[in-house]
Design a protein around this motif. Sequence first.
Motif, short mmCIF file in Angstrom:
data_model
loop_
_atom_site.label_atom_id
_atom_site.label_comp_id
_atom_site.label_asym_id
_atom_site.label_seq_id
_atom_site.Cartn_x
_atom_site.Cartn_y
_atom_site.Cartn_z
N SER A 64 9.97 22.95 -3.38
CA SER A 64 10.26 21.52 -3.23
C SER A 64 9.08 20.87 -2.51
CB SER A 64 11.56 21.31 -2.44
OG SER A 64 11.52 22.01 -1.21
N VAL A 65 9.12 19.55 -2.43
CA VAL A 65 8.10 18.80 -1.71
C VAL A 65 8.77 17.86 -0.72
CG1 VAL A 65 6.41 18.94 -3.59
CG2 VAL A 65 7.89 16.95 -3.42
N VAL A 66 8.07 17.61 0.39
CA VAL A 66 8.58 16.70 1.42
C VAL A 66 7.44 15.79 1.85
CG1 VAL A 66 9.55 16.52 3.76
CG2 VAL A 66 10.24 18.42 2.28
N LEU A 67 7.69 14.50 1.84
CA LEU A 67 6.71 13.53 2.29
C LEU A 67 6.88 13.33 3.79
CD1 LEU A 67 4.46 11.48 1.76
CD2 LEU A 67 6.26 9.79 1.25
N GLU A 68 5.86 13.71 4.53
CA GLU A 68 5.82 13.49 5.98
C GLU A 68 4.43 12.95 6.31
OE1 GLU A 68 6.89 17.46 7.29
OE2 GLU A 68 8.98 16.86 7.51
N PRO A 69 4.25 11.62 6.13
CA PRO A 69 2.92 11.04 6.29
C PRO A 69 2.24 11.49 7.57
CG PRO A 69 4.46 9.39 5.53
CD PRO A 69 5.27 10.62 5.88
N PRO A 70 0.96 11.80 7.48
CA PRO A 70 0.04 11.57 6.37
C PRO A 70 -0.05 12.74 5.38
CG PRO A 70 -1.24 12.31 8.24
CD PRO A 70 0.21 12.26 8.68
N PHE A 71 1.00 13.57 5.31
CA PHE A 71 0.96 14.73 4.42
C PHE A 71 2.12 14.72 3.44
CE2 PHE A 71 -1.20 16.19 8.26
CZ PHE A 71 -2.39 16.65 7.72
N LEU A 72 1.85 15.30 2.28
CA LEU A 72 2.89 15.68 1.34
C LEU A 72 2.92 17.20 1.43
CD1 LEU A 72 4.86 14.98 -0.97
CD2 LEU A 72 2.97 15.44 -2.54
N ASN A 73 4.00 17.76 1.92
CA ASN A 73 4.11 19.20 2.10
C ASN A 73 4.72 19.85 0.87
OD1 ASN A 73 3.07 19.38 4.79
ND2 ASN A 73 4.97 18.43 5.48
N GLU A 121 0.83 -1.21 0.00
CA GLU A 121 0.00 0.00 0.00
C GLU A 121 0.86 1.25 0.00
OE1 GLU A 121 -2.53 -0.46 3.42
OE2 GLU A 121 -4.01 -1.63 2.30
N GLU A 122 1.94 1.26 0.79
CA GLU A 122 2.82 2.42 0.85
C GLU A 122 3.52 2.63 -0.49
OE1 GLU A 122 6.23 4.52 3.62
OE2 GLU A 122 5.69 2.46 4.02
N ARG A 123 3.95 1.55 -1.10
CA ARG A 123 4.60 1.66 -2.42
C ARG A 123 3.64 2.23 -3.45
NH1 ARG A 123 7.94 1.31 -6.21
NH2 ARG A 123 8.09 -0.26 -7.81
N ALA A 124 2.39 1.77 -3.43
CA ALA A 124 1.39 2.28 -4.37
C ALA A 124 1.14 3.77 -4.12
CB ALA A 124 0.09 1.49 -4.22
N PHE A 125 1.13 4.17 -2.87
CA PHE A 125 0.95 5.58 -2.52
C PHE A 125 2.11 6.41 -3.05
CE2 PHE A 125 2.17 8.73 0.80
CZ PHE A 125 1.22 9.69 0.48
N HIS A 126 3.34 5.95 -2.89
CA HIS A 126 4.51 6.67 -3.39
C HIS A 126 4.46 6.79 -4.91
CE1 HIS A 126 7.32 6.64 0.25
NE2 HIS A 126 6.17 6.16 0.67
N LEU A 127 4.10 5.72 -5.58
CA LEU A 127 4.00 5.76 -7.04
C LEU A 127 2.89 6.72 -7.48
CD1 LEU A 127 4.54 2.01 -8.01
CD2 LEU A 127 6.08 3.94 -8.45
N HIS A 164 -3.04 16.30 2.31
CA HIS A 164 -3.27 15.01 2.96
C HIS A 164 -3.23 13.90 1.91
CE1 HIS A 164 -5.20 11.82 5.28
NE2 HIS A 164 -4.75 12.49 6.34
N ILE A 165 -2.75 12.74 2.31
CA ILE A 165 -2.61 11.64 1.34
C ILE A 165 -3.95 11.24 0.72
CG2 ILE A 165 -0.51 10.71 2.37
CD1 ILE A 165 -2.23 8.57 3.72
N SER A 166 -5.04 11.53 1.39
CA SER A 166 -6.35 11.20 0.82
C SER A 166 -6.79 12.23 -0.22
CB SER A 166 -7.40 11.12 1.94
OG SER A 166 -7.56 12.39 2.55
N GLU A 167 -6.02 13.31 -0.40
CA GLU A 167 -6.39 14.39 -1.32
C GLU A 167 -5.35 14.59 -2.43
OE1 GLU A 167 -6.77 17.59 1.49
OE2 GLU A 167 -8.91 17.20 1.72
#
Length: 185
Positions: free
Chosen positions: A131-140, A21-27, A167-170
């Motif tokens: 730039s962007v930074v992944l800090e679950p549950p957010f992509l900043n 699931e995490e890999r799918a989210f990253h992709l 948010h990862i859901s958005e």
Amino acid sequence: MHVAQTTYHPDVIEALVNLTEERAFHLDIIQSFENRGWALYEFGNGQPLTSYLELQYIVEMGRETRWLKHGIRYLLLPLNEQDSNWPVIRDLFFMIISQGRGPYFVDLEEHRGKGADDGWVEPIGSYLIDSVVLEPPFLNLIIDPNMSRIKDPERIKSFKNLQIPVHISELHIIRKQIMKALRVI
């Protein structure tokens, strides 16, 4: 013919499902930016760039295609099959700049009318994504206030540390509210 059967402990199965699931989210994140014409290049957590020439080393390492590291900054640069070819990416970068384009996040405000069909959406600003930074549950989305265009300068102050959290859901926000890299030429 005898086929060996393997049984997995439920904890192992759960860990594999979580990893998948995490890999799918990253992709999904990576492809969302690619659909807009942007590639993510690992930048780390170092100091800001002092010259565009510092991008050469970053570009030559190639774009991220599989996995994002948590807490690491990624720069958005034009997407190209030759993702580690500095002259190609540099030229695309300059072409995009000359067109007044960039990885802008378009901030939208929804207005609701009295009836179900009376609402409208208004663009209230566009923020250059540094730039962007992944800090679950957010992509900043880290923005550059000096290169942003906004109607109300006070709004930019509402973003903590000049970051717009998605948010990862958005993740659909990325696909709809980030400027495409290139116009049709």
